[in-house]
Design an enzyme around this catalytic site. Sequence first.
Site, PDB file in Angstrom:
ATOM      1  CG  HIS A   1       4.349  -1.702   1.964  1.00 24.63           C
ATOM      2  ND1 HIS A   1       3.045  -2.105   1.957  1.00 24.63           N
ATOM      3  CD2 HIS A   1       4.959  -2.395   2.949  1.00 24.63           C
ATOM      4  CE1 HIS A   1       2.853  -3.007   2.900  1.00 24.63           C
ATOM      5  NE2 HIS A   1       4.006  -3.204   3.513  1.00 24.63           N
TER       6      HIS A   1
ATOM      7  CB  SER B   1      -2.203  -2.002   8.349  1.00 26.25           C
ATOM      8  OG  SER B   1      -2.064  -3.390   8.540  1.00 26.25           O
TER       9      SER B   1
ATOM     10  CG  HIS C   1      -0.252  -0.289   2.517  1.00 31.84           C
ATOM     11  ND1 HIS C   1       0.628   0.624   3.089  1.00 31.84           N
ATOM     12  CD2 HIS C   1      -0.273  -1.352   3.348  1.00 31.84           C
ATOM     13  CE1 HIS C   1       1.078   0.137   4.217  1.00 31.84           C
ATOM     14  NE2 HIS C   1       0.574  -1.076   4.399  1.00 31.84           N
ATOM     15  CD  GLN C   2       0.207   5.361  -2.341  1.00 28.52           C
ATOM     16  OE1 GLN C   2       1.273   5.969  -2.259  1.00 28.52           O
ATOM     17  NE2 GLN C   2      -0.215   4.847  -3.478  1.00 28.52           N
TER      18      GLN C   2
END
Length: 292
Positions: A37, A185, A34-35
């Site tokens: 990461h 998350s 997701h953003q």
Amino acid sequence: MLVFRKKEALRQHLQEQRRSGTTLGLVPTMGALHQGHLSLLQHALASCGHVVCSVFVNPTQFTRAEDLEKYPRMPEQDLALLEAAGCHTVFLPEVEEMYPSQALTHMHFGPLEAVMEGRYRPGHFSGVGLVVSKLFNIVQPDKAFFGQKDLQQCRIIEQLVRDLSFPIEITLVPTLREADGLALSSRNMRLSAAGRQTATHLHQALQQAARALQEGASPQTAQNGALSYLQGVPELEPEYFCIVEGGTLQELDTVLQAESVALCVAAYVEGVRLIDNLLLAPYTITTTTTRP
Ligand code: PAF
């Protein structure tokens, strides 16, 4: 972007990069990106000439078989996201590649793991320490990037780097949140729309306790207030709410002498275990770097 599934092939490829004198960055992940990461990746790309992202759901860090089984896996989508974000190299090994035989090494991190996640998930940090050490040995990065959402994991990895003399610079990257405060998350995708709404109370409890501390409440009072707030939220099952020193992760009797204060929470929503934390100003992390 090159994708490697075998450690030997990856090692050879990275040797060539190293020979050219480029700074090598590692972003270890368990996928379902997701953003948050991608923000780790952006920090890595900003300071490293070549960035490797690993995508591996590490079985040794799961304490419940069901959690491992249900952990979201979407490698094709992950690869597309990484390519679009400018990642140079991906390491996507199978379990057998990382664990050709059963690992017998166990790691203990003393007081750092006697609290919070370590207390409720015995053995979890041994698995994290093991896989992160493997990745450090395989990739041999100059720098590695971890998210502040897993604050206890970050402290443990900093300790691991010091204890095992890994010549690697560790950078902590701040947590990204949705507009309503929910920390990004991979586990959020297992929540229904209603569950996702319920999960926003974790951040609200953290903020409530932070306000209480800033208004002079003791950690115990702030913690009790946050726990009873969470206990009052239907469909949410708090596991812990701790107020600890941000470096040692030990519980605080008072915040007056503390160099930094971390508020940390874990709770179940719809059977999904979620964690979050807040580091209090003036100690809020923007981006910190510790050298071994
Ligand atoms: O934070 C994670 O995603 C994992 O714990 C890590 C560091 C990739 C090790 O498996």
